[in-house]
Motif scaffolding. Structure first.
Motif, PDB file in Angstrom:
ATOM      1  N   LYS A 136     -10.237 -45.314  40.666  1.00  0.00           N
ATOM      2  CA  LYS A 136     -10.461 -44.595  39.424  1.00  0.00           C
ATOM      3  C   LYS A 136      -9.235 -44.661  38.517  1.00  0.00           C
ATOM      4  O   LYS A 136      -9.359 -44.783  37.296  1.00  0.00           O
ATOM      5  N   ASP A 137      -8.063 -44.581  39.115  1.00  0.00           N
ATOM      6  CA  ASP A 137      -6.823 -44.609  38.332  1.00  0.00           C
ATOM      7  C   ASP A 137      -6.594 -45.988  37.715  1.00  0.00           C
ATOM      8  O   ASP A 137      -6.132 -46.105  36.571  1.00  0.00           O
ATOM      9  N   PHE A 138      -6.929 -47.043  38.471  1.00  0.00           N
ATOM     10  CA  PHE A 138      -6.834 -48.401  37.941  1.00  0.00           C
ATOM     11  C   PHE A 138      -7.856 -48.610  36.825  1.00  0.00           C
ATOM     12  O   PHE A 138      -7.549 -49.205  35.789  1.00  0.00           O
ATOM     13  N   ALA A 142      -6.726 -40.161  37.187  1.00  0.00           N
ATOM     14  CA  ALA A 142      -8.010 -40.187  36.482  1.00  0.00           C
ATOM     15  C   ALA A 142      -8.879 -38.987  36.832  1.00  0.00           C
ATOM     16  O   ALA A 142      -9.670 -38.515  36.001  1.00  0.00           O
ATOM     17  N   HIS A 143      -8.732 -38.465  38.053  1.00  0.00           N
ATOM     18  CA  HIS A 143      -9.579 -37.326  38.435  1.00  0.00           C
ATOM     19  C   HIS A 143      -9.249 -36.084  37.617  1.00  0.00           C
ATOM     20  O   HIS A 143     -10.108 -35.226  37.401  1.00  0.00           O
ATOM     21  N   ILE A 174      -9.260 -52.544  44.975  1.00  0.00           N
ATOM     22  CA  ILE A 174      -9.577 -52.864  43.578  1.00  0.00           C
ATOM     23  C   ILE A 174      -9.506 -54.376  43.424  1.00  0.00           C
ATOM     24  O   ILE A 174      -8.504 -55.000  43.817  1.00  0.00           O
ATOM     25  N   THR A 175     -10.520 -54.963  42.854  1.00  0.00           N
ATOM     26  CA  THR A 175     -10.525 -56.404  42.611  1.00  0.00           C
ATOM     27  C   THR A 175     -10.644 -56.659  41.118  1.00  0.00           C
ATOM     28  O   THR A 175     -11.584 -56.181  40.473  1.00  0.00           O
ATOM     29  N   PHE A 185      -0.589 -52.319  35.436  1.00  0.00           N
ATOM     30  CA  PHE A 185      -0.598 -51.024  36.118  1.00  0.00           C
ATOM     31  C   PHE A 185       0.794 -50.632  36.623  1.00  0.00           C
ATOM     32  O   PHE A 185       0.927 -49.658  37.368  1.00  0.00           O
ATOM     33  N   SER A 186       1.842 -51.362  36.236  1.00  0.00           N
ATOM     34  CA  SER A 186       3.099 -51.292  36.972  1.00  0.00           C
ATOM     35  C   SER A 186       4.350 -51.225  36.114  1.00  0.00           C
ATOM     36  O   SER A 186       4.385 -51.676  34.961  1.00  0.00           O
TER      37      SER A 186
END
Length: 604
Positions: free
Chosen positions: A146-148, A220-221, A194-195, A209-210
């Motif tokens: 979810k965060d990605f 994200a939650h 995650i792909t 993401f980095s």
């Protein structure tokens, strides 16, 4: 901003092709390093895995920093500020991180967060990101797909808004660089795998993401809880409805400033208090699953004056300081065995941006050229930089630093500080020198404010520019404010701005600073509008051949030199000073500056 009579000038960047090694936090060493190599390693090569070391509890540590933490979400055009990175570098999770090894900045996989990162195909480019099962946010919720997905959505959403100047912009105000090349993002294994499948190659994927790409993950939650969105992964980039608008509203505003209930940690430290100005407090994250950091508590104290910060260090009010490099402070502290000084030519560079939305600059290239000529770049370096960094020279590029492979000086042809040469350019362009010794041309008068954050060295720089350019018939008016970088700069509320960009080893990370606003220039504060720069840089981002990428990035710099919307001044000296009782204290700008390896600090 850095170590004990250390002149580690070359921060080299290369991703080591080794497996599973524990790092000690990067102690550094005496003497000069080699040339920086920004080649991140083979595309799809196996990156070294870093795990934070087991260290002793050293109690409370205080650090004097130049500017205070202001926003938890530091990933939008409106909030993008290095000062916040110093607080967030050990808080927000990042699949790839950087380490300092024998004077070289090395990109590694964060082995505490990630089980693995693998390029499973190059045609099409497919990357598999596996998050460790035990990785959780400070509220106990998992760090996962979810965060990605949220980062990908924010960067690529097609939902638009209209800015105050009538321009179309992303409602998430996030740079699309790299993310826009991802065709799909898939979740598996309970959202822990995650792909990402790319529609075209992206060379600097290690910045997605980095941290090496000036990026990171957000919880994200929390956004789901605050907006009522059931599952963020169900929102697609093509979606443009009330649901995506709610997500964007929280993304751009809900994480502004700091609030304990939304500003969660996925790293070894958590922010426990922040006044968003003078002091930020970090403590060990009780939910952190890896080795605990050395300091149990860290207090970041804002002090914009280098001399005053040095006094705090001498009075033992703080254990380390990270001011802008100051000649007097460096010489003073180097003269005592009680302090360790780290000084290194890093990725940060000082420059002047001219606001191209202002007709004075946008319609008068000869003024831009004359101003670049009368700006005394050599004098600035000799008087304000060389005592800290001997051998420093005026910066000749906006895309490479002097100690990087690929550096070419494209500004050496400027008649440095030459008032007569500047006047010839003005007069050839139809400007007339008035009785007040300031040039005019029709409605225009060669007079403007040069704005900057309140910093001693910047005020000194402005005075040197004023004196030199006054002889060329160009009036430069000093304008400084403590909150300039945080408020007026991202709002483009300036005529000319003196500030520094914190660069990164992965060049795609700076695309948003110079690209056209409609094509990803979320941090293009001076409204520079060059299709050549935007298109060539985008091409470089997709070029997997390292040498070809260097050529393209130099083509970008040549185009910017021709336009002179920005004037490079000098490479910053990364500078820190600390009590010799504490270490290893050093500096990596893209990783949070002085706090990059906070987890490894020990008391000797």
């Amino acid at each position: 901003m850095r170590r004990k009579t250390v002149s580690a000038f070359a921060l080299m960047t290369s991703a080591a092709l080794l497996l599973s090694a524990c790092g000690g936090g990067g102690a550094g060493s005496e003497g000069e390093g080699g040339q920086q190599d920004s080649n991140p390693g083979a595309i799809g090569g196996q990156d070294e895995i870093f795990k934070r070391p087991a260290v002793d509890d050293i109690g409370e540590v205080a650090i004097a920093v130049e500017e205070g933490f202001t926003n938890y979400n530091n990933f939008t055009g409106a909030t993008n500020n290095f000062a916040s990175t110093m607080a967030l570098s050990n808080v927000q999770p990042s699949p790839y991180i950087v380490d300092l090894v024998d004077g070289k900045v090395v990109i590694k996989v964060d082995g505490d967060l990630m089980e693995s990162i693998k390029v499973t195909s190059n045609d099409p480019q497919v990357i598999e990101w596996k998050v460790r099962k035990e990785a959780v946010w400070s509220d106990g919720q998992p760090i996962d797909c979810k965060d990605f997905h949220l980062k990908w959505l924010a960067a690529t959403s097609q939902a638009r808004t209209t800015t105050s100047d009538g321009e179309s912009a992303s409602i998430f105000d996030a740079t699309p660089t790299g993310y826009e090349d991802i065709e799909k993002l898939e979740c598996a294994d309970g959202n822990k795998t995650i792909t990402t499948t790319f529609k075209k190659p992206y060379a600097d994927y290690r910045g997605l993401f980095s941290q090496p790409g000036s990026d990171g993950l957000l919880p994200a939650h929390v956004l789901e809880q605050k907006t009522g969105i059931e599952d963020i992964t169900k929102i697609t980039p093509a979606q443009n409805d009330e649901t995506v608008k709610k997500a964007a509203e929280f993304f751009t505003k809900g994480w502004n400033g700091w609030s304990a209930d939304v500003a969660l940690s996925g790293g070894p430290y958590v922010i426990t208090s922040a006044d968003l100005s003078d002091q930020t407090v970090l403590e060990r994250n009780p939910k952190w699953w890896g080795n605990k950091g050395g300091p149990a508590k860290v207090i970041l104290k804002t002090n914009r004056d280098a001399q005053s910060a040095a006094q705090q260090l001498q009075n033992k009010e703080v254990q380390a300081i990270a001011p802008q490099a100051d000649n007097a402070v460096a010489q003073q502290l180097r003269g005592s065995d009680a302090y360790t000084v780290f000084a290194s030519g890093g990725q940060t560079y000082e420059h002047i941006d001219l606001n191209m939305a202002n007709p004075l600059f946008g319609q008068n290239k000869e003024l831009r050229e004359a101003f670049a000529i009368c700006t005394p770049r050599t004098e600035i370096v000799e008087k304000l930089v060389q005592d800290v960094q001997p051998g420093a020279k005026p910066l000749g590029s906006l895309t490479f630093m002097p100690n990087e492979v690929g550096y070419e000086d494209h500004y050496s042809d400027l008649a440095d500080g030459d008032a007569e040469a500047a006047k010839k350019v003005m007069e050839a362009g139809g400007w007339t020198l008035g009785g007040d010794n300031v040039y005019t041309k029709g409605e225009f008068r060669a007079s403007f404010k040069l704005s900057h954050k309140t910093v001693t060295r910047r005020a000194q720089t402005v005075r040197l520019v004023q004196a030199s350019c006054a002889k060329a018939g160009i009036e430069v008016i000093a304008d400084e404010a403590a909150d300039f970088n945080d408020k007026r700069l991202p709002a483009s509320e300036f005529e000319a701005a003196l500030f520094a960009w914190v660069g990164a080893p992965l060049k795609a990370g700076a695309f948003g600073n110079y690209a056209q606003k409609a094509k990803g220039g979320s941090a293009n504060y001076n409204n520079y509008d060059s299709a050549t720069v935007t298109d060539t840089w985008a091409k470089a981002n997709s070029e997997l051949d390292y040498e070809k990428r260097i050529t393209l990035m130099n083509d970008v710099d040549k185009a910017m030199r021709a336009d002179l919307a920005s004037i490079p001044l000098f490479q910053h000296t990364d500078f820190t000073a600390s009590s010799s009782e504490y270490g290893p204290v050093s500096y990596i700008g893209v990783a949070g500056g002085i706090t990059w390896n906070l987890y490894a600090w020990q008391k000797k």
